[in-house]
Design a protein around this motif. Sequence first.
Motif, PDB file in Angstrom:
ATOM      1  N   ALA A  12       0.827  -1.207   0.000  1.00 41.05           N
ATOM      2  CA  ALA A  12       0.000   0.000   0.000  1.00 41.05           C
ATOM      3  C   ALA A  12       0.863   1.259   0.000  1.00 41.05           C
ATOM      4  O   ALA A  12       1.926   1.312   0.630  1.00 41.05           O
ATOM      5  N   LEU A  13       0.419   2.270  -0.734  1.00 43.19           N
ATOM      6  CA  LEU A  13       1.071   3.573  -0.697  1.00 43.19           C
ATOM      7  C   LEU A  13       0.796   4.250   0.643  1.00 43.19           C
ATOM      8  O   LEU A  13      -0.284   4.112   1.203  1.00 43.19           O
ATOM      9  N   THR A  14       1.778   4.997   1.127  1.00 45.92           N
ATOM     10  CA  THR A  14       1.517   5.845   2.285  1.00 45.92           C
ATOM     11  C   THR A  14       0.673   7.033   1.831  1.00 45.92           C
ATOM     12  O   THR A  14       0.568   7.332   0.639  1.00 45.92           O
ATOM     13  N   GLU A  15       0.093   7.739   2.782  1.00 50.88           N
ATOM     14  CA  GLU A  15      -0.714   8.913   2.437  1.00 50.88           C
ATOM     15  C   GLU A  15       0.144   9.955   1.715  1.00 50.88           C
ATOM     16  O   GLU A  15      -0.301  10.583   0.747  1.00 50.88           O
ATOM     17  N   ARG A  16       1.377  10.124   2.163  1.00 51.29           N
ATOM     18  CA  ARG A  16       2.269  11.098   1.523  1.00 51.29           C
ATOM     19  C   ARG A  16       2.568  10.688   0.086  1.00 51.29           C
ATOM     20  O   ARG A  16       2.575  11.533  -0.822  1.00 51.29           O
ATOM     21  N   GLN A  17       2.841   9.409  -0.140  1.00 51.32           N
ATOM     22  CA  GLN A  17       3.104   8.937  -1.496  1.00 51.32           C
ATOM     23  C   GLN A  17       1.883   9.122  -2.386  1.00 51.32           C
ATOM     24  O   GLN A  17       2.002   9.529  -3.549  1.00 51.32           O
ATOM     25  N   LYS A  18       0.709   8.827  -1.854  1.00 48.95           N
ATOM     26  CA  LYS A  18      -0.502   8.938  -2.664  1.00 48.95           C
ATOM     27  C   LYS A  18      -0.744  10.386  -3.080  1.00 48.95           C
ATOM     28  O   LYS A  18      -1.144  10.661  -4.228  1.00 48.95           O
ATOM     29  N   ILE A  19      -0.496  11.322  -2.179  1.00 49.20           N
ATOM     30  CA  ILE A  19      -0.648  12.740  -2.516  1.00 49.20           C
ATOM     31  C   ILE A  19       0.350  13.131  -3.610  1.00 49.20           C
ATOM     32  O   ILE A  19       0.001  13.821  -4.572  1.00 49.20           O
ATOM     33  N   ALA A  20       1.599  12.670  -3.462  1.00 49.41           N
ATOM     34  CA  ALA A  20       2.618  12.998  -4.464  1.00 49.41           C
ATOM     35  C   ALA A  20       2.273  12.371  -5.819  1.00 49.41           C
ATOM     36  O   ALA A  20       2.435  13.017  -6.866  1.00 49.41           O
ATOM     37  N   TRP A  21       1.827  11.127  -5.821  1.00 46.81           N
ATOM     38  CA  TRP A  21       1.435  10.472  -7.077  1.00 46.81           C
ATOM     39  C   TRP A  21       0.274  11.222  -7.727  1.00 46.81           C
ATOM     40  O   TRP A  21       0.253  11.427  -8.940  1.00 46.81           O
ATOM     41  N   LEU A  22      -0.711  11.607  -6.923  1.00 46.34           N
ATOM     42  CA  LEU A  22      -1.872  12.311  -7.462  1.00 46.34           C
ATOM     43  C   LEU A  22      -1.456  13.662  -8.019  1.00 46.34           C
ATOM     44  O   LEU A  22      -1.922  14.081  -9.087  1.00 46.34           O
ATOM     45  N   ARG A  23      -0.562  14.359  -7.334  1.00 41.59           N
ATOM     46  CA  ARG A  23      -0.059  15.633  -7.851  1.00 41.59           C
ATOM     47  C   ARG A  23       0.646  15.431  -9.195  1.00 41.59           C
ATOM     48  O   ARG A  23       0.435  16.208 -10.134  1.00 41.59           O
ATOM     49  N   LEU A  24       1.459  14.385  -9.284  1.00 39.74           N
ATOM     50  CA  LEU A  24       2.244  14.173 -10.501  1.00 39.74           C
ATOM     51  C   LEU A  24       1.342  13.842 -11.693  1.00 39.74           C
ATOM     52  O   LEU A  24       1.486  14.431 -12.773  1.00 39.74           O
ATOM     53  N   ILE A  25       0.385  12.949 -11.524  1.00 40.98           N
ATOM     54  CA  ILE A  25      -0.462  12.554 -12.648  1.00 40.98           C
ATOM     55  C   ILE A  25      -1.441  13.654 -13.035  1.00 40.98           C
ATOM     56  O   ILE A  25      -1.935  13.690 -14.163  1.00 40.98           O
ATOM     57  N   ARG A  26      -1.712  14.607 -12.127  1.00 40.96           N
ATOM     58  CA  ARG A  26      -2.616  15.718 -12.436  1.00 40.96           C
ATOM     59  C   ARG A  26      -1.876  16.966 -12.925  1.00 40.96           C
ATOM     60  O   ARG A  26      -2.504  17.979 -13.224  1.00 40.96           O
ATOM     61  N   SER A  27      -0.557  16.924 -13.019  1.00 43.35           N
ATOM     62  CA  SER A  27       0.202  18.063 -13.528  1.00 43.35           C
ATOM     63  C   SER A  27       0.131  18.115 -15.046  1.00 43.35           C
ATOM     64  O   SER A  27      -0.188  17.124 -15.718  1.00 43.35           O
ATOM     65  N   ASP A  28       0.452  19.268 -15.611  1.00 45.50           N
ATOM     66  CA  ASP A  28       0.362  19.470 -17.063  1.00 45.50           C
ATOM     67  C   ASP A  28       1.151  18.412 -17.826  1.00 45.50           C
ATOM     68  O   ASP A  28       2.302  18.097 -17.481  1.00 45.50           O
ATOM     69  N   ASN A  29       0.540  17.893 -18.878  1.00 45.59           N
ATOM     70  CA  ASN A  29       1.198  17.020 -19.858  1.00 45.59           C
ATOM     71  C   ASN A  29       1.766  15.731 -19.273  1.00 45.59           C
ATOM     72  O   ASN A  29       2.628  15.095 -19.888  1.00 45.59           O
ATOM     73  N   VAL A  30       1.298  15.327 -18.093  1.00 44.17           N
ATOM     74  CA  VAL A  30       1.766  14.080 -17.494  1.00 44.17           C
ATOM     75  C   VAL A  30       0.669  13.023 -17.647  1.00 44.17           C
ATOM     76  O   VAL A  30      -0.366  13.090 -16.984  1.00 44.17           O
ATOM     77  N   GLY A  31       0.892  12.081 -18.555  1.00 46.17           N
ATOM     78  CA  GLY A  31       0.004  10.938 -18.688  1.00 46.17           C
ATOM     79  C   GLY A  31       0.657   9.711 -18.082  1.00 46.17           C
ATOM     80  O   GLY A  31       1.749   9.790 -17.506  1.00 46.17           O
TER      81      GLY A  31
END
Length: 387
Positions: A12-31
């Motif tokens: 399982a991802l930690t809460e901090r990792q999940k926030i970072a992953w969500l930020r990365l995939i929601r940033s511009d031009n990141v698929g």
Amino acid sequence: MPNGSARRSGIALTERQKIAWLRLIRSDNVGPATFRDLINHFGTAEAALEALPELSRRGGSSRSFRVATVNDAERELEAAHRFGAVFVGIGEPDYPPALREIDAAPPLLAMKGNRKAATRPSLGIVGSRNASVSGAKFAAMIARDAGTAGYVITSGLARGIDTAAHRASLRTGTIAALAGGLDRPYPPENIGLLEEIVSGEGLAISEMPFGWEPRARDFPRRNRLIAGASLGVAVVEAANRSGSLITARYAADFGRLVFAVPGSPLDPRCHGTNDLLKQGAIVTTSPADVLEALAPLSRDDLFSRPRSDVEVKKPAVEEMRPGSGTPADGDRARIVEALGPTPVEIDDVIRHTGLSASEVHLVLLELDLAGQLCRHGGNLVSLVPAA
């Protein structure tokens, strides 16, 4: 025949990792493919997030690069919580095992409902929105028999064949893949069906943000989810150039089985399925045709190998190593000159330039984040055509 037990592996991802992953995939031009390469190169989502603006600048972008903030991610996580949904990462136990194996799988899926359904072997069923009575009846027969045999039925919540497949598998388990956010289901007349799915043995999944209204170009991504999460896809009535044929094409690309139900050559709804049969799809005239072909693929250990909480699929030729140096300007120019509007394999670019895979992938990341690169299936890339 699968026994229906869940195959759960991963960390399982930690809460901090999940926030970072969500930020990365929601940033511009990141698929998904860009996300994978960023993690592989920088090691963590946090490090990748810090590098995004500079990478975009080096790729030729002249505008400010939008990096999703911690507040953005926390708001979306809270929206999911209020909706009764969760985000599941590619390395976590509840992520669909078959989907995990495809190239550029979504790093995060929003899920609502019975998450055990995601880890069971799945059969995709798709077809015409304006289905005939016989087509809908046959789709329901396949879904019902496959569900009884232990398969989850995955479809796209559309009218017609999708609706028939979902309804026939409500008791045994069904997954609805959505083109928009989980809170923006389409079509509106199937909202009640979706509620039945998530309140029982089924599940709704989406890779799109909460609040995202589905557009025409989002439906192929939904079709990709269906094909990727399934061991095989059955197509019941599909016109030429239909979304169902896109799903079948994805399934073939992923090495999944493609089943097609033959139909009258005088019925436009069957032109696509009949063409699939000419191309080698499995002739399907009874649910037994599907179950017999799926049986060898349904072992409980087929997709059970564990993954770390940050591991995603790596490039085939050479892993990009964290901390790799920035390519020289001359090397970057050689890579850009090797590209054009025609898709080429990344491995061919590496061989043509004589540069390392790490250098080539980093320059491709720069171009991608600057909006200058198009990614295609089969590890192909091209430059965005000049306006």
